[in-house]
Each structure stands twice: as structure tokens, then as C-alpha cells.
Design a protein around this motif. Structure first.
Motif, PDB file in Angstrom:
ATOM      1  N   ALA A 105       1.313   1.689  -6.366  1.00 51.57           N
ATOM      2  CA  ALA A 105       0.762   3.006  -6.015  1.00 51.57           C
ATOM      3  C   ALA A 105       0.221   3.708  -7.254  1.00 51.57           C
ATOM      4  O   ALA A 105      -0.852   4.326  -7.216  1.00 51.57           O
ATOM      5  CB  ALA A 105       1.832   3.855  -5.328  1.00 51.57           C
ATOM      6  N   GLN A 106       0.954   3.600  -8.361  1.00 52.64           N
ATOM      7  CA  GLN A 106       0.467   4.167  -9.625  1.00 52.64           C
ATOM      8  C   GLN A 106      -0.815   3.471 -10.064  1.00 52.64           C
ATOM      9  O   GLN A 106      -1.802   4.122 -10.449  1.00 52.64           O
ATOM     10  CB  GLN A 106       1.541   4.009 -10.707  1.00 52.64           C
ATOM     11  CG  GLN A 106       2.744   4.916 -10.556  1.00 52.64           C
ATOM     12  CD  GLN A 106       2.505   6.335 -11.067  1.00 52.64           C
ATOM     13  OE1 GLN A 106       1.428   6.648 -11.556  1.00 52.64           O
ATOM     14  NE2 GLN A 106       3.507   7.189 -10.951  1.00 52.64           N
ATOM     15  N   ALA A 107      -0.831   2.166 -10.015  1.00 52.10           N
ATOM     16  CA  ALA A 107      -1.989   1.402 -10.488  1.00 52.10           C
ATOM     17  C   ALA A 107      -3.241   1.697  -9.674  1.00 52.10           C
ATOM     18  O   ALA A 107      -4.360   1.632 -10.208  1.00 52.10           O
ATOM     19  CB  ALA A 107      -1.677  -0.092 -10.432  1.00 52.10           C
ATOM     20  N   ASN A 108      -3.054   2.036  -8.402  1.00 52.11           N
ATOM     21  CA  ASN A 108      -4.194   2.326  -7.534  1.00 52.11           C
ATOM     22  C   ASN A 108      -4.410   3.823  -7.312  1.00 52.11           C
ATOM     23  O   ASN A 108      -5.176   4.225  -6.426  1.00 52.11           O
ATOM     24  CB  ASN A 108      -4.006   1.596  -6.195  1.00 52.11           C
ATOM     25  CG  ASN A 108      -4.132   0.090  -6.352  1.00 52.11           C
ATOM     26  OD1 ASN A 108      -5.217  -0.431  -6.555  1.00 52.11           O
ATOM     27  ND2 ASN A 108      -3.004  -0.619  -6.274  1.00 52.11           N
ATOM     28  N   HIS A 109      -3.698   4.639  -8.093  1.00 49.52           N
ATOM     29  CA  HIS A 109      -3.924   6.089  -8.149  1.00 49.52           C
ATOM     30  C   HIS A 109      -3.648   6.803  -6.821  1.00 49.52           C
ATOM     31  O   HIS A 109      -4.363   7.730  -6.449  1.00 49.52           O
ATOM     32  CB  HIS A 109      -5.354   6.383  -8.621  1.00 49.52           C
ATOM     33  CG  HIS A 109      -5.735   5.616  -9.861  1.00 49.52           C
ATOM     34  ND1 HIS A 109      -5.152   5.870 -11.085  1.00 49.52           N
ATOM     35  CD2 HIS A 109      -6.601   4.590 -10.046  1.00 49.52           C
ATOM     36  CE1 HIS A 109      -5.673   5.029 -11.994  1.00 49.52           C
ATOM     37  NE2 HIS A 109      -6.539   4.240 -11.382  1.00 49.52           N
ATOM     38  N   ALA A 133       0.433   0.847   3.033  1.00 48.09           N
ATOM     39  CA  ALA A 133       0.476   2.257   2.627  1.00 48.09           C
ATOM     40  C   ALA A 133      -0.588   2.569   1.579  1.00 48.09           C
ATOM     41  O   ALA A 133      -1.246   3.613   1.637  1.00 48.09           O
ATOM     42  CB  ALA A 133       1.863   2.609   2.101  1.00 48.09           C
ATOM     43  N   ILE A 134      -0.772   1.671   0.624  1.00 49.31           N
ATOM     44  CA  ILE A 134      -1.701   1.940  -0.476  1.00 49.31           C
ATOM     45  C   ILE A 134      -3.146   1.928   0.006  1.00 49.31           C
ATOM     46  O   ILE A 134      -3.932   2.823  -0.338  1.00 49.31           O
ATOM     47  CB  ILE A 134      -1.465   0.934  -1.617  1.00 49.31           C
ATOM     48  CG1 ILE A 134      -0.123   1.254  -2.301  1.00 49.31           C
ATOM     49  CG2 ILE A 134      -2.615   0.960  -2.622  1.00 49.31           C
ATOM     50  CD1 ILE A 134       0.373   0.163  -3.235  1.00 49.31           C
ATOM     51  N   SER A 135      -3.518   0.960   0.817  1.00 49.53           N
ATOM     52  CA  SER A 135      -4.904   0.920   1.298  1.00 49.53           C
ATOM     53  C   SER A 135      -5.196   2.079   2.236  1.00 49.53           C
ATOM     54  O   SER A 135      -6.295   2.665   2.189  1.00 49.53           O
ATOM     55  CB  SER A 135      -5.195  -0.411   1.985  1.00 49.53           C
ATOM     56  OG  SER A 135      -4.359  -0.610   3.105  1.00 49.53           O
ATOM     57  N   LEU A 136      -4.238   2.452   3.079  1.00 48.48           N
ATOM     58  CA  LEU A 136      -4.452   3.603   3.960  1.00 48.48           C
ATOM     59  C   LEU A 136      -4.506   4.901   3.170  1.00 48.48           C
ATOM     60  O   LEU A 136      -5.278   5.817   3.497  1.00 48.48           O
ATOM     61  CB  LEU A 136      -3.347   3.668   5.021  1.00 48.48           C
ATOM     62  CG  LEU A 136      -3.456   2.654   6.153  1.00 48.48           C
ATOM     63  CD1 LEU A 136      -2.219   2.710   7.042  1.00 48.48           C
ATOM     64  CD2 LEU A 136      -4.717   2.883   6.997  1.00 48.48           C
ATOM     65  N   ALA A 137      -3.706   5.009   2.108  1.00 49.42           N
ATOM     66  CA  ALA A 137      -3.756   6.207   1.272  1.00 49.42           C
ATOM     67  C   ALA A 137      -5.125   6.352   0.612  1.00 49.42           C
ATOM     68  O   ALA A 137      -5.661   7.460   0.486  1.00 49.42           O
ATOM     69  CB  ALA A 137      -2.660   6.163   0.216  1.00 49.42           C
ATOM     70  N   ASP A 157       4.926   3.234   6.728  1.00 46.64           N
ATOM     71  CA  ASP A 157       4.744   1.785   6.567  1.00 46.64           C
ATOM     72  C   ASP A 157       6.151   1.196   6.505  1.00 46.64           C
ATOM     73  O   ASP A 157       6.838   1.308   5.491  1.00 46.64           O
ATOM     74  CB  ASP A 157       3.953   1.529   5.280  1.00 46.64           C
ATOM     75  CG  ASP A 157       3.760   0.046   4.978  1.00 46.64           C
ATOM     76  OD1 ASP A 157       4.087  -0.785   5.833  1.00 46.64           O
ATOM     77  OD2 ASP A 157       3.280  -0.254   3.864  1.00 46.64           O
ATOM     78  N   LEU A 158       6.586   0.594   7.617  1.00 48.98           N
ATOM     79  CA  LEU A 158       7.958   0.108   7.736  1.00 48.98           C
ATOM     80  C   LEU A 158       8.011  -1.383   7.417  1.00 48.98           C
ATOM     81  O   LEU A 158       7.333  -2.190   8.053  1.00 48.98           O
ATOM     82  CB  LEU A 158       8.485   0.356   9.151  1.00 48.98           C
ATOM     83  CG  LEU A 158       9.946  -0.012   9.406  1.00 48.98           C
ATOM     84  CD1 LEU A 158      10.890   0.864   8.588  1.00 48.98           C
ATOM     85  CD2 LEU A 158      10.278   0.108  10.896  1.00 48.98           C
TER      86      LEU A 158
END
Length: 202
Positions: free
Chosen positions: A103-107, A74-78, A65-66
Motif C-alpha cells: 500500500a505504501q509502495a503504491n501510494h 484492496a490496492i487496485s480498488l483504492a 477485502d477479506l
């Protein structure tokens, strides 16, 4: 002097804001701040790119994710691809720190490596896919290098996906993608946004 979201070290006074948003069928929570891109909501171009991105037809490997902002791509795709690893690259230090927190908040922190990077400067590896919502206000040269240098950072059969509005230069970006990769297609158009994709066929 006003900081732009592509400023490496913003000095604008903090003004944090947290909101919830559903992306790729996942309810996510994002904290944003002054001096970062689209701080009030996930912008429409990013949403359209995510909905159009075909994760099934890319090779094995990490996804980049540039110009990641505070991390919605990045977070939604992860969340959607729990077996994939991601790199979120962002020049803005404030935004990069927000990616880590979000990223932490969304695990999904274990799936996302965050790097502060001016375009590809500090980006490791070669990738199965690169997704870019370019910082148009940063200028044409920056947008062009995000596209033209992508090829050397993609695995064979890896894809570059770019979202731009027509009025922001989507046709010229597509032409550059065609020149760089030998192929480019517009895979979606929505409310003036063009989602364009090239494949690294070499």
C-alpha cells in the motif's frame, strides 16, 4: 511441516519477490513472499473478480477485502476509487505486513486499514461491499463462514462478491449465498471461474 498461505504465523524461510502488474488500468508494484497466496503473480480469479466488480452500485462506506493476501484487490480498488476507504483483512501475519508495504509502495496507504483477522474476527464496521477470493485449501467450513457471516457485516444494499472455480464448489457457494441473502447471481464466468454476487436487501 509446510506452511499454507492460510497459516496465521508462517515459519517458511522468506523468499521475497517483487513484480509489476496492471490492474484496473493502473500499473502497480507488489512484493510477495514464501507462505502467501499466489506469490508469483496476481491469480486469474482475483483479476476476473476485480474486472467484474461494480463499484458504482454500492452504498457509501468502506469496502472490505477479506482474505486479502498481499493486497492486490484492496490496492487496485483504492487506486481506482480514490474517495473510498478500505479494510484489508488477512489471517496470515506475513501477508498482512506485505499489504502495508505494498500500500505504501503504491501510494494508497492512507486509504487502507490492514487487520490480521481470522475471517471476520477482528474486522470493524459494516461495509458497502465485501470481496472474497476464499482460501479453498483451508477447508469447506472456512469458505462457508466467509460467506454466511458476511450479511451481518454489510450495510443495507451492500454487496458480497465471491470468486470460486466451479470444481472448487462454486455451485454450492452460490446456493449458500442464496440461502443467506435471499438472492445470488453469477455475474461472470471465465475459464472455470464463477464470479457471484449477493445484495443485502434487508
Amino acid at each position: 511441516m509446510t506452511d499454507h498461505y492460510y497459516t496465521a504465523e508462517p515459519t517458511t524461510a522468506h523468499d521475497e519477490h517483487t513484480f509489476e502488474f496492471n490492474l484496473l488500468a493502473h500499473d502497480l508494484r507488489f512484493t510477495t513472499d514464501a507462505g502467501v497466496f499466489s506469490k508469483s503473480t496476481v491469480d486469474y480469479g482475483t483479476r476476473t473478480m476485480l474486472e467484474t466488480f461494480d463499484s458504482e452500485n454500492i452504498p457509501e462506506g468502506k469496502i472490505l477485502d477479506l482474505g486479502a493476501g498481499y493486497g492486490p484487490v484492496a490496492i487496485s480498488l483504492a487506486k481506482a476509487l480514490p474517495n473510498r476507504q478500505f479494510v484489508a483483512a488477512e489471517i496470515n501475519h506475513r501477508a498482512a505486513e506485505l499489504i502495508k508495504r505494498n500500500a505504501q509502495a503504491n501510494h494508497v496507504a492512507d486509504q487502507i486499514e490492514v487487520v490480521q483477522s481470522d475471517r471476520y474476527e477482528n474486522v470493524p464496521d459494516r461495509f458497502a461491499a465485501i470481496l472474497v477470493n476464499p482460501p479453498v485449501r483451508a477447508g469447506k467450513d472456512i469458505v462457508q463462514t466467509m460467506i454466511s457471516q458476511a450479511k451481518e457485516h454489510l450495510l443495507p444494499e451492500g454487496t458480497l462478491t465471491v470468486v470460486l472455480q466451479k470444481k472448487q464448489g462454486a455451485p454450492s457457494a452460490k446456493k449458500l449465498m442464496e440461502e443467506t441473502f435471499g438472492n445470488a447471481q453469477t455475474i461472470a464466468k471465465d475459464k472455470g471461474y464463477y464470479i457471484m454476487e449477493s445484495v443485502n436487501v434487508d
